[in-house]
Scaffold this motif. Structure first.
Motif, mmCIF file in Angstrom:
data_model
loop_
_atom_site.group_PDB
_atom_site.id
_atom_site.type_symbol
_atom_site.label_atom_id
_atom_site.label_comp_id
_atom_site.label_asym_id
_atom_site.label_seq_id
_atom_site.Cartn_x
_atom_site.Cartn_y
_atom_site.Cartn_z
ATOM 1 N N ASP A 1 38.689 27.723 47.450
ATOM 2 C CA ASP A 1 37.364 27.744 48.073
ATOM 3 C C ASP A 1 36.459 28.758 47.360
ATOM 4 O O ASP A 1 36.897 29.844 46.983
ATOM 5 C CB ASP A 1 37.531 28.127 49.555
ATOM 6 N N LYS A 2 35.193 28.393 47.210
ATOM 7 C CA LYS A 2 34.248 29.224 46.460
ATOM 8 C C LYS A 2 34.107 30.623 47.043
ATOM 9 O O LYS A 2 34.024 31.609 46.310
ATOM 10 C CB LYS A 2 32.886 28.513 46.437
ATOM 11 N N ASP A 3 34.069 30.740 48.362
ATOM 12 C CA ASP A 3 33.908 32.063 48.983
ATOM 13 C C ASP A 3 35.113 32.950 48.692
ATOM 14 O O ASP A 3 34.983 34.163 48.535
ATOM 15 C CB ASP A 3 33.746 31.928 50.508
ATOM 16 N N ILE A 4 36.289 32.347 48.635
ATOM 17 C CA ILE A 4 37.492 33.109 48.304
ATOM 18 C C ILE A 4 37.413 33.583 46.851
ATOM 19 O O ILE A 4 37.710 34.735 46.538
ATOM 20 C CB ILE A 4 38.767 32.260 48.511
ATOM 21 N N VAL A 5 37.004 32.688 45.966
ATOM 22 C CA VAL A 5 36.898 33.053 44.550
ATOM 23 C C VAL A 5 35.926 34.216 44.375
ATOM 24 O O VAL A 5 36.203 35.168 43.648
ATOM 25 C CB VAL A 5 36.449 31.843 43.700
ATOM 26 N N THR A 6 34.783 34.145 45.059
ATOM 27 C CA THR A 6 33.799 35.229 44.982
ATOM 28 C C THR A 6 34.406 36.543 45.461
ATOM 29 O O THR A 6 34.287 37.579 44.806
ATOM 30 C CB THR A 6 32.563 34.899 45.850
ATOM 31 N N ALA A 7 35.073 36.504 46.616
ATOM 32 C CA ALA A 7 35.642 37.724 47.202
ATOM 33 C C ALA A 7 36.713 38.329 46.295
ATOM 34 O O ALA A 7 36.739 39.546 46.067
ATOM 35 C CB ALA A 7 36.225 37.420 48.585
#
Lengths: 116, 452
Positions: free
Chosen positions: B239-245
């Motif tokens: 998931d994109k939000d996980i990658v960002t975090a």
């Protein structure tokens, strides 16, 4: 700088535009904790959310005033969101624009804010 | 030659194998388990346990550096890491778990044969010449780090004997190209875990969970860490939000991330330890053919389509045995969680929003950020979130992605909601304890209900 009703400012920079979040929006949010932005080469669409901004209170979608391709993402705003201000240095994206909506001048935007 | 006969033979004593053995014992099946190295497999000796231990040590080291803000004054000039001691304790924990596992297997009347087993025409043999017969065979031989593919050319400057063509000459530390060309100076995760010193500089090839976890551990312990990946971002398909975090977390730890790397021509300075974390491949016993044979089942990392998760391997081992006994219980595998351990934990269960949309589900998601959570503020003031994904039509939870301390535990409740299709309003109404991390699951469900 010109402004959208959704509190995004737009400034031409050669053949791309820079977009950022207005000072009004930042202060209404009570401070920016984090910004979620699209990646380089992503397409963003006029009227649709291209990312969001997190404050202590809530997560708010960022509505795009342009359609186009993301050429560059400002990593500084992602790394240090608490320093974000409504000025050009806090630009979020550089976009190669294919379409954009009518935007307000700074005076028109200020007047618009009074009506809210 | 006297052949011992069993109901079930299991080749491999890692999570898939030992789980199958314990399941077989429940049905009073006579069972023999073959293990060529150590019980517990990759998970216990070269994977899950050592990395979570090192993650804990990294976390403690970080806390020591920041405890002054809590009024705890220590002499930080005296703080250093005796990594030999660190690895010694790791070995003690691992050995204890392996020993307890052996005791437990024997207590369940499972015969253990410490030998490499192979299959020859329905008979299981060991290198020493012993032979066994079994009505059913489970292959749980696991996996190993993949070789560096032959289209990659990685040059580590001044590495001993830059490109060697004879694998037999290659010192133990070399990774091979799949055409048997050793890539000098490049090690795999097994070899990194054997190191009893913290490398001054560590280069990691790869951007998956393994690469990310090792990057965090060693950067926090003081290595200068650089990652090289082929793609645009770490953690492909997450998931994109996980990658960002996670990307932010690594950047804060000082990791340099190089994207869009051309691996066909990569040069690295000779004073770096270079880790290849570019994937794993299944291991199969000699004599195992590809032909379908309902007497033989392959489970865990030995499978071509393996998720490479220990808990999935355990579930597959148990399911394989239940299938043999043909019980009437439903064997529909539930959703499974993938976790990542960096400065906080990541847990992802079910579908991401992007995956759901791709398969035609009208998916909506919400991200609840835990800025007002008392426990989060007490332990640090970092950013944590709970993201929920629902099907707009069925109004059911179909996925969740968490980034926060204890995500790996909090997520189990969400897996329960997904597997049992629990009504989201009912899930929101559960009275969760306060002050806790999990209480924000209530807030996340409330946020989701507003969107549905």
């Amino acid at each position: 700088m010109r402004f959208s009703k959704k509190h995004i400012w737009v400034k031409e920079d050669g053949d791309v535009v820079m977009i950022g979040l207005s000072e009004y929006a930042i202060s209404e949010l009570g401070g920016v904790m984090f910004v979620n932005l699209p990646d380089e080469d992503d397409e963003i669409r006029l009227g649709e959310a291209f990312g969001d901004v997190e404050s202590v209170k809530t997560v708010s979608d960022l509505i795009s005033p342009v359609s186009g391709k993301v050429i560059e993402v400002n990593e500084e705003v992602v790394d240090s969101p608490e320093e974000m201000a409504g000025d050009v240095d806090s630009w979020m994206l550089k976009v190669k624009v294919s379409d954009q909506e009518d935007l307000m001048t700074e005076e028109e935007y200020t007047a618009y804010l009074q009506s809210l | 030659m006297d052949r011992k006969k069993y109901d079930l033979a299991i080749i491999g004593g890692g999570p898939a194998g030992y789980s199958a053995a314990f399941e077989a014992a429940k049905y009073n099946m006579s069972c023999v388990l073959f293990e060529k190295d150590k019980l517990g497999g990759t998970c216990l000796h070269r994977g899950c346990v050592p990395t979570k231990y090192l993650n804990k040590v990294a976390g403690m080291y970080k806390e020591v550096q920041t405890c002054e803000s809590y009024g705890i004054k220590i002499n930080r000039d005296d703080t250093n890491i005796d990594f030999v001691e660190t690895k010694k304790r790791e070995a003690e924990i691992v050995d204890k778990l392996a020993h307890d596992l052996e005791k437990n297997l024997l207590a369940h009347s499972i015969d253990i044969v410490y030998a490499e087993a192979y299959i020859e025409k329905d008979v299981i043999k060991t290198v020493s010449g012993d032979e066994y017969e079994a009505s059913k065979i489970i292959i749980a031989t696991g996996g190993e780090p993949a070789d560096i593919s032959s289209d990659m050319e990685i040059n580590v400057a001044d590495a001993p004997g830059k490109m060697m063509t004879d694998v037999a000459d290659a010192p133990a530390k070399m990774m091979t190209n799949s055409e048997n060309i050793s890539v000098a100076g490049v090690i795999n995760t097994n070899q990194l875990l054997e190191m009893r010193e913290i490398p001054e500089k560590l280069t990691i090839l790869g951007g998956g969970v393994t690469a990310v976890e090792f990057a965090y551990i060693y950067a926090t312990l003081g290595s200068k860490v650089t990652i090289f990946i082929r793609g645009k971002a770490l953690l492909r398909n997450w998931d994109k939000d996980i990658v960002t975090a996670v990307t932010q977390s690594l950047k804060k730890a000082g990791v340099v991330i190089n994207t869009k790397t051309d691996f066909s021509k990569l040069s690295i300075a000779g004073d770096e330890v270079v880790l290849s974390a570019l994937g794993r491949k299944p291991v199969l016993p000699k004599g195992y053919g590809e032909n379908a044979d309902d007497k033989i089942v392959v489970v865990g990392d030995a499978r071509k389509d393996s998720t490479m998760l220990a808990h999935v391997a355990m579930a597959e081992g148990r399911a394989a045995v239940r299938e043999m006994v043909a019980t009437s219980c439903s064997d529909k595998m539930g959703c499974y969680t993938s976790c990542i351990f960096v400065d906080k934990e990541v847990a992802s269960v079910g579908l991401t929003e992007a995956e759901a949309i791709e398969v035609g589900i009208e998916a909506i998601s919400c991200r609840y950020v835990m800025y007002s959570n008392a426990r989060v503020l007490i332990s640090d003031d970092g950013r944590s979130f709970i993201k929920l994904v629902a099907d707009k039509n069925t109004k059911k939870l179909i996925g969740a992605q968490l980034y926060c301390d204890r995500a790996g535990d909090m997520v189990a409740e969400l897996a329960t909601v997904i597997d049992n299709e629990i009504d989201i309003a009912k899930a929101a109404a559960v009275i969760r304890p306060h002050p806790s991390y999990c209480e924000d699951i209530t807030a996340a469900f409330d946020m989701l209900l507003e969107k549905l």
